[in-house]
Design a protein around this motif. Sequence first.
Motif, PDB file in Angstrom:
ATOM      1  N   GLY A  26       0.793  -1.212   0.000  1.00 12.85           N
ATOM      2  CA  GLY A  26       0.000   0.000   0.000  1.00 12.85           C
ATOM      3  C   GLY A  26       0.830   1.269   0.000  1.00 12.85           C
ATOM      4  O   GLY A  26       2.055   1.226   0.078  1.00 12.85           O
ATOM      5  N   PRO A  27       0.140   2.403  -0.069  1.00  7.88           N
ATOM      6  CA  PRO A  27       0.825   3.694  -0.141  1.00  7.88           C
ATOM      7  C   PRO A  27       1.439   4.097   1.198  1.00  7.88           C
ATOM      8  O   PRO A  27       1.101   3.531   2.237  1.00  7.88           O
ATOM      9  CB  PRO A  27      -0.291   4.653  -0.535  1.00  7.88           C
ATOM     10  CG  PRO A  27      -1.527   4.024   0.013  1.00  7.88           C
ATOM     11  CD  PRO A  27      -1.302   2.534  -0.088  1.00  7.88           C
ATOM     12  N   PHE A  28       2.292   5.073   1.149  1.00  8.58           N
ATOM     13  CA  PHE A  28       2.957   5.592   2.351  1.00  8.58           C
ATOM     14  C   PHE A  28       1.957   6.189   3.317  1.00  8.58           C
ATOM     15  O   PHE A  28       2.059   6.025   4.520  1.00  8.58           O
ATOM     16  CB  PHE A  28       4.009   6.640   1.942  1.00  8.58           C
ATOM     17  CG  PHE A  28       4.593   7.376   3.100  1.00  8.58           C
ATOM     18  CD1 PHE A  28       5.435   6.749   3.996  1.00  8.58           C
ATOM     19  CD2 PHE A  28       4.290   8.710   3.312  1.00  8.58           C
ATOM     20  CE1 PHE A  28       5.978   7.424   5.083  1.00  8.58           C
ATOM     21  CE2 PHE A  28       4.825   9.403   4.390  1.00  8.58           C
ATOM     22  CZ  PHE A  28       5.669   8.752   5.264  1.00  8.58           C
ATOM     23  N   ALA A  29       0.976   6.912   2.813  1.00  2.85           N
ATOM     24  CA  ALA A  29       0.003   7.605   3.670  1.00  2.85           C
ATOM     25  C   ALA A  29      -1.414   7.245   3.244  1.00  2.85           C
ATOM     26  O   ALA A  29      -1.690   7.085   2.054  1.00  2.85           O
ATOM     27  CB  ALA A  29       0.207   9.114   3.578  1.00  2.85           C
ATOM     28  N   GLU A  30      -2.291   7.123   4.203  1.00  2.00           N
ATOM     29  CA  GLU A  30      -3.710   6.914   3.930  1.00  2.00           C
ATOM     30  C   GLU A  30      -4.345   8.283   3.678  1.00  2.00           C
ATOM     31  O   GLU A  30      -4.271   9.158   4.543  1.00  2.00           O
ATOM     32  CB  GLU A  30      -4.394   6.248   5.121  1.00  2.00           C
ATOM     33  CG  GLU A  30      -3.921   4.831   5.382  1.00  2.00           C
ATOM     34  CD  GLU A  30      -4.421   3.848   4.353  1.00  2.00           C
ATOM     35  OE1 GLU A  30      -5.533   4.037   3.815  1.00  2.00           O
ATOM     36  OE2 GLU A  30      -3.686   2.888   4.071  1.00  2.00           O
ATOM     37  N   THR A  31      -4.920   8.453   2.520  1.00  2.00           N
ATOM     38  CA  THR A  31      -5.554   9.720   2.182  1.00  2.00           C
ATOM     39  C   THR A  31      -6.853   9.467   1.433  1.00  2.00           C
ATOM     40  O   THR A  31      -7.047   8.390   0.866  1.00  2.00           O
ATOM     41  CB  THR A  31      -4.645  10.595   1.288  1.00  2.00           C
ATOM     42  OG1 THR A  31      -4.399   9.893   0.070  1.00  2.00           O
ATOM     43  CG2 THR A  31      -3.339  10.932   1.984  1.00  2.00           C
ATOM     44  N   LYS A  32      -7.718  10.462   1.415  1.00  2.00           N
ATOM     45  CA  LYS A  32      -8.978  10.355   0.674  1.00  2.00           C
ATOM     46  C   LYS A  32      -8.698  10.386  -0.831  1.00  2.00           C
ATOM     47  O   LYS A  32      -9.262   9.612  -1.594  1.00  2.00           O
ATOM     48  CB  LYS A  32      -9.905  11.505   1.081  1.00  2.00           C
ATOM     49  CG  LYS A  32     -11.273  11.439   0.437  1.00  2.00           C
ATOM     50  CD  LYS A  32     -12.166  12.549   0.952  1.00  2.00           C
ATOM     51  CE  LYS A  32     -12.443  13.479  -0.186  1.00  2.00           C
ATOM     52  NZ  LYS A  32     -13.334  14.569   0.084  1.00  2.00           N
ATOM     53  N   GLU A  33      -7.840  11.311  -1.250  1.00  9.96           N
ATOM     54  CA  GLU A  33      -7.479  11.394  -2.664  1.00  9.96           C
ATOM     55  C   GLU A  33      -6.206  10.588  -2.903  1.00  9.96           C
ATOM     56  O   GLU A  33      -5.297  10.596  -2.079  1.00  9.96           O
ATOM     57  CB  GLU A  33      -7.266  12.851  -3.079  1.00  9.96           C
ATOM     58  CG  GLU A  33      -8.548  13.662  -3.081  1.00  9.96           C
ATOM     59  CD  GLU A  33      -8.351  15.063  -3.642  1.00  9.96           C
ATOM     60  OE1 GLU A  33      -9.254  15.530  -4.332  1.00  9.96           O
ATOM     61  OE2 GLU A  33      -7.294  15.664  -3.407  1.00  9.96           O
ATOM     62  N   HIS A  34      -6.179   9.890  -4.010  1.00 11.07           N
ATOM     63  CA  HIS A  34      -5.037   9.052  -4.356  1.00 11.07           C
ATOM     64  C   HIS A  34      -4.263   9.648  -5.516  1.00 11.07           C
ATOM     65  O   HIS A  34      -4.850  10.233  -6.427  1.00 11.07           O
ATOM     66  CB  HIS A  34      -5.506   7.654  -4.748  1.00 11.07           C
ATOM     67  CG  HIS A  34      -6.143   6.908  -3.619  1.00 11.07           C
ATOM     68  ND1 HIS A  34      -6.701   5.677  -3.790  1.00 11.07           N
ATOM     69  CD2 HIS A  34      -6.318   7.210  -2.304  1.00 11.07           C
ATOM     70  CE1 HIS A  34      -7.186   5.241  -2.645  1.00 11.07           C
ATOM     71  NE2 HIS A  34      -6.969   6.169  -1.728  1.00 11.07           N
ATOM     72  N   LEU A  35      -2.955   9.474  -5.481  1.00 11.75           N
ATOM     73  CA  LEU A  35      -2.103   9.897  -6.590  1.00 11.75           C
ATOM     74  C   LEU A  35      -2.360   8.960  -7.755  1.00 11.75           C
ATOM     75  O   LEU A  35      -2.155   7.751  -7.654  1.00 11.75           O
ATOM     76  CB  LEU A  35      -0.632   9.854  -6.164  1.00 11.75           C
ATOM     77  CG  LEU A  35       0.396  10.232  -7.223  1.00 11.75           C
ATOM     78  CD1 LEU A  35       0.192  11.675  -7.689  1.00 11.75           C
ATOM     79  CD2 LEU A  35       1.804  10.051  -6.659  1.00 11.75           C
TER      80      LEU A  35
END
Length: 116
Positions: free
Chosen positions: A69-78
């Motif tokens: 998974g990504p480094f940070a949990e966010t609502k918007e994804h790169l």
Amino acid sequence: MQFIALIYSTPGSEPPHGSPEFDAFMQGYFALTAKLKADGAYLAGEGLKPVQTATSVRLRGGKVETMDGPFAETKEHLGGFYLFNVENLEAAIAYAAMIPSVAWGTVELRPVMEYN
């Protein structure tokens, strides 16, 4: 100046894959890429696979650690990026405003550090 345009959106906010709206959405990306190339500003650009395919890597105490998974949990994804070479921030903003996802997501512009 070189700028990277990081393209963020909330999953599911873009048109459904395979729909006529998705095809028109992608045509917007192809048109922008062609314009950047014609203007001599294009350096690179790609879409990214979903965050579920990400692997984060760290080095701690001399050991490599990986996480799914990504480094940070966010609502918007790169979801992708453009790298372009333009005269100034105003020109970068003008191109960023042409990125189709900007209509419902966010495009983060960052100058690229240039080392001599």
